[in-house]
Design an enzyme around this catalytic site. Structure first.
Site, PDB file in Angstrom:
ATOM      1  N   CYS A 148       0.831  -1.211   0.000  1.00  0.00           N
ATOM      2  CA  CYS A 148       0.000   0.000   0.000  1.00  0.00           C
ATOM      3  C   CYS A 148       0.866   1.262   0.000  1.00  0.00           C
ATOM      4  CB  CYS A 148      -0.955  -0.029   1.189  1.00  0.00           C
ATOM      5  SG  CYS A 148      -0.185  -0.543   2.747  1.00  0.00           S
TER       6      CYS A 148
HETATM    7  N1  LIG Z   1      -4.707  -4.379   4.932  1.00  0.00           N
HETATM    8  C1  LIG Z   1      -4.082  -3.677   4.000  1.00  0.00           C
HETATM    9  O1  LIG Z   1      -4.294  -2.443   3.858  1.00  0.00           O
HETATM   10  C2  LIG Z   1      -3.112  -4.330   3.059  1.00  0.00           C
HETATM   11  C3  LIG Z   1      -2.733  -5.651   3.221  1.00  0.00           C
HETATM   12  N2  LIG Z   1      -1.800  -6.199   2.373  1.00  0.00           N
HETATM   13  C4  LIG Z   1      -1.372  -7.581   2.527  1.00  0.00           C
HETATM   14  O2  LIG Z   1      -2.429  -8.434   2.103  1.00  0.00           O
HETATM   15  C5  LIG Z   1      -2.469  -9.640   2.889  1.00  0.00           C
HETATM   16  C6  LIG Z   1      -3.827  -9.719   3.605  1.00  0.00           C
HETATM   17  O3  LIG Z   1      -3.941  -8.572   4.432  1.00  0.00           O
HETATM   18  P1  LIG Z   1      -5.219  -8.239   5.312  1.00  0.00           P
HETATM   19  O4  LIG Z   1      -6.443  -8.437   4.524  1.00  0.00           O
HETATM   20  O5  LIG Z   1      -4.944  -6.935   5.956  1.00  0.00           O
HETATM   21  O6  LIG Z   1      -5.078  -9.392   6.416  1.00  0.00           O
HETATM   22  P2  LIG Z   1      -6.085  -9.863   7.540  1.00  0.00           P
HETATM   23  O7  LIG Z   1      -5.266 -10.146   8.735  1.00  0.00           O
HETATM   24  O8  LIG Z   1      -7.220  -8.928   7.661  1.00  0.00           O
HETATM   25  O9  LIG Z   1      -6.603 -11.251   6.941  1.00  0.00           O
HETATM   26  C7  LIG Z   1      -5.749 -12.325   6.678  1.00  0.00           C
HETATM   27  C8  LIG Z   1      -6.507 -13.431   5.982  1.00  0.00           C
HETATM   28  O10 LIG Z   1      -5.654 -14.538   5.761  1.00  0.00           O
HETATM   29  C9  LIG Z   1      -6.177 -15.735   6.370  1.00  0.00           C
HETATM   30  N3  LIG Z   1      -5.048 -16.405   6.997  1.00  0.00           N
HETATM   31  C10 LIG Z   1      -4.380 -16.043   8.111  1.00  0.00           C
HETATM   32  N4  LIG Z   1      -3.340 -16.876   8.334  1.00  0.00           N
HETATM   33  C11 LIG Z   1      -3.385 -17.792   7.335  1.00  0.00           C
HETATM   34  C12 LIG Z   1      -2.582 -18.911   7.004  1.00  0.00           C
HETATM   35  N5  LIG Z   1      -1.516 -19.263   7.732  1.00  0.00           N
HETATM   36  N6  LIG Z   1      -2.917 -19.628   5.917  1.00  0.00           N
HETATM   37  C13 LIG Z   1      -3.970 -19.285   5.139  1.00  0.00           C
HETATM   38  N7  LIG Z   1      -4.776 -18.230   5.409  1.00  0.00           N
HETATM   39  C14 LIG Z   1      -4.470 -17.486   6.492  1.00  0.00           C
HETATM   40  C15 LIG Z   1      -7.244 -15.284   7.352  1.00  0.00           C
HETATM   41  O11 LIG Z   1      -8.354 -16.181   7.243  1.00  0.00           O
HETATM   42  P3  LIG Z   1      -8.916 -17.221   8.305  1.00  0.00           P
HETATM   43  O12 LIG Z   1      -8.203 -16.984   9.592  1.00  0.00           O
HETATM   44  O13 LIG Z   1     -10.398 -16.995   8.387  1.00  0.00           O
HETATM   45  O14 LIG Z   1      -8.613 -18.515   7.634  1.00  0.00           O
HETATM   46  C16 LIG Z   1      -7.699 -13.938   6.750  1.00  0.00           C
HETATM   47  O15 LIG Z   1      -8.729 -14.158   5.800  1.00  0.00           O
HETATM   48  C17 LIG Z   1      -1.307  -9.515   3.877  1.00  0.00           C
HETATM   49  O16 LIG Z   1      -0.185 -10.152   3.354  1.00  0.00           O
HETATM   50  C18 LIG Z   1      -1.078  -8.015   3.970  1.00  0.00           C
HETATM   51  O17 LIG Z   1       0.213  -7.725   4.361  1.00  0.00           O
HETATM   52  C19 LIG Z   1      -1.279  -5.508   1.320  1.00  0.00           C
HETATM   53  C20 LIG Z   1      -1.658  -4.215   1.104  1.00  0.00           C
HETATM   54  C21 LIG Z   1      -2.565  -3.506   1.986  1.00  0.00           C
HETATM   55  C1  LIG Z   2      -1.129   0.269   9.434  1.00  0.00           C
HETATM   56  C2  LIG Z   2      -0.246  -0.915   9.153  1.00  0.00           C
HETATM   57  O1  LIG Z   2       0.197  -1.582  10.062  1.00  0.00           O
HETATM   58  N1  LIG Z   2      -0.002  -1.197   7.877  1.00  0.00           N
HETATM   59  C3  LIG Z   2       0.810  -2.311   7.473  1.00  0.00           C
HETATM   60  C4  LIG Z   2       0.788  -2.322   5.965  1.00  0.00           C
HETATM   61  C5  LIG Z   2       1.701  -3.329   5.354  1.00  0.00           C
HETATM   62  C6  LIG Z   2       1.082  -4.563   4.809  1.00  0.00           C
HETATM   63  O2  LIG Z   2      -0.090  -4.656   4.597  1.00  0.00           O
HETATM   64  O3  LIG Z   2       1.888  -5.608   4.618  1.00  0.00           O
HETATM   65  P1  LIG Z   2       2.724  -6.030   3.325  1.00  0.00           P
HETATM   66  O4  LIG Z   2       4.118  -5.929   3.727  1.00  0.00           O
HETATM   67  O5  LIG Z   2       2.292  -7.384   2.987  1.00  0.00           O
HETATM   68  O6  LIG Z   2       2.355  -5.060   2.235  1.00  0.00           O
HETATM   69  C7  LIG Z   2       2.251  -2.181   7.979  1.00  0.00           C
HETATM   70  O7  LIG Z   2       2.737  -1.068   8.105  1.00  0.00           O
HETATM   71  O8  LIG Z   2       2.906  -3.205   8.192  1.00  0.00           O
END
Ligand SMILES: NC(=O)C1=CN([C@@H]2O[C@H](COP(=O)(O)OP(=O)(O)OC[C@H]3O[C@@H](n4cnc5c(N)ncnc54)[C@H](OP(=O)(O)O)[C@@H]3O)[C@@H](O)[C@H]2O)C=CC1
Ligand SMILES: CC(=O)N[C@@H](CCC(=O)OP(=O)(O)O)C(=O)O
Length: 345
Positions: A148
């Site tokens: 992000c």
């Molecule tokens: N939030 C953000 O703004 C952003 C996030 N990201 C990246 O995207 C990915 C998802 O982020 P986000 O949606 O915030 O994460 P969340 O923590 O909100 O959700 C994680 C998801 O992954 C599943 N999960 C957790 N552990 C495991 C595992 N070991 N194996 C399989 N599934 C698993 C969980 O499902 P359940 O437990 O129900 O199975 C849940 O649906 C991360 O890598 C994050 O760094 C990237 C850009 C922005």
């Molecule tokens: C507010 C907040 O904690 N934001 C996360 C966003 C990064 C993330 O989503 O992880 P990836 O490295 O997979 O992109 C962080 O700073 O770690």
């Protein structure tokens, strides 16, 4: 056309956003949504938006069903993506990974910042920032969806670096809403801890630093150093990113704005504001849009400030991942995304 797609990690913040966008996407059929905690429950978005019954399956079942998907999204933590991607690719699926698992070319930097062992798939992954690398995404099997903060910083700075307008030492300060930390974030992110507070975190050790430097160095054609400081903003979603540099040659704010406008003119999801003061989260949250504004002092060595804003869950994650899906499948890049209208008037 009805390409079959699936989401692993569908109960997370970006997984939910992906499910919502994909359920309304006219070119694909969402056939798989995995979540251990919601296994067996109905995927409401699928029935409400697409009028079809779909239930969440647990991870073990998702891995068995994956081969039925043409494209799979991994909205999972980086360690889970590292484990899941090889088997999915072997089954013939194309994979768009939202985590940082496959974004960083330098294995040592990846291992230092993520604390994980780098994958040998890294070299074949394509970094899916469409505005800079769309030609590489078309034929990819594994797309590393950008982080992000790197999305916000790269779209602000890339055109200025390509034109050799900036000294290669940059400062990027950015503030993110709390959904950026995912929905299982711990105590530090609880309402009582973040409300009415504002603070920096992971100072000089944030995992997006090498990713930002990698992209910007590629644009500049030589090494760019970035001092990146993320901040936690007590709101749900949105990133405001302020980048600071110094001019290598004389230029005015109007010239820099014209340069950004020219660079992003044909881009459906990047807009240039008349000034940095007009870049705000209200204008982007809920959309796949990035808004950028620039100002500078005109002399050589003068300060340049570029402000950019995105929704961390849309352009910073799920929306950008659907842009990449559209590129993989040969759809117009805006398919399923142009209808996202935002939450503010
Ligand atoms: N939030 C953000 O703004 C952003 C996030 N990201 C990246 O995207 C990915 C998802 O982020 P986000 O949606 O915030 O994460 P969340 O923590 O909100 O959700 C994680 C998801 O992954 C599943 N999960 C957790 N552990 C495991 C595992 N070991 N194996 C399989 N599934 C698993 C969980 O499902 P359940 O437990 O129900 O199975 C849940 O649906 C991360 O890598 C994050 O760094 C990237 C850009 C922005
Ligand atoms: C507010 C907040 O904690 N934001 C996360 C966003 C990064 C993330 O989503 O992880 P990836 O490295 O997979 O992109 C962080 O700073 O770690």
């Amino acid at each position: 056309m009805n390409e079959r797609v699936g989401v692993i990690g569908a109960s997370g913040y970006s997984g939910i956003e992906l499910t919502r966008i994909l359920a309304g996407h006219p070119g694909v059929r969402l056939i798989l949504a995995s979540s251990d905690r919601w296994a067996g429950e109905r995927v409401e978005e699928a029935s409400r938006i697409a009028g079809r019954e779909l239930r969440y399956v647990d991870l073990a079942q998702a891995e068995r069903l994956a081969a039925e998907c043409d494209v799979l999204f991994l909205a999972t933590p980086a360690d889970a993506s590292l484990r899941l991607a090889p088997a999915l690719l072997e089954q013939g699926c194309r994979v768009i990974d939202l985590s940082g698992a496959f974004r960083i070319d330098d294995s040592a930097a990846f291992e230092r910042f993520y604390g994980l062992t780098a994958s040998n798939l890294q070299s074949s992954a394509v970094y899916g920032l469409p505005e800079l690398f769309r030609n590489r995404v078309h034929g990819a099997r594994l797309v590393a969806n950008p982080g992000c903060y790197p999305t916000a910083a790269s779209l602000a700075l890339a055109p200025l670096l390509r034109e050799e307008l900036l000294e290669p030492d940059l400062i990027v300060n950015a503030a993110s809403g709390v959904t950026g930390a995912g929905r299982t974030a711990k105590e530090d992110f609880s309402f009582a801890e973040v409300a009415e507070d504002f603070r920096a975190y992971k100072v000089l050790r944030h995992q997006h630093t090498p990713e930002i430097e990698q992209t910007l160095s590629g644009c500049a054609g030589s090494a760019v150093n970035v001092t990146f400081t993320p901040h936690l903003l007590p709101i749900r979603r949105g990133i405001l990113c302020t980048s600071y540099g110094r001019l290598r040659r004389k230029a005015t704010s109007e010239e820099l704005r014209a340069l950004l406008e020219e660079a992003w003119h044909d881009e459906p999801f990047v807009d240039v504001a008349p000034s940095p003061d007009q870049v705000s989260l209200h204008r982007v949250v809920g959309t796949n849009r990035c808004l950028v504004g620039v100002a500078c002092e005109p002399e050589v060595g003068g300060r340049v400030v570029v402000v950019s804003a995105i929704d961390n869950l849309v352009k910073g994650a799920a929306g950008q991942a659907v842009q990449n899906l559209n590129l993989l499948l040969g759809f117009d890049e805006s398919t399923g995304l142009s209808g996202l209208r935002g939450f503010h008037p």
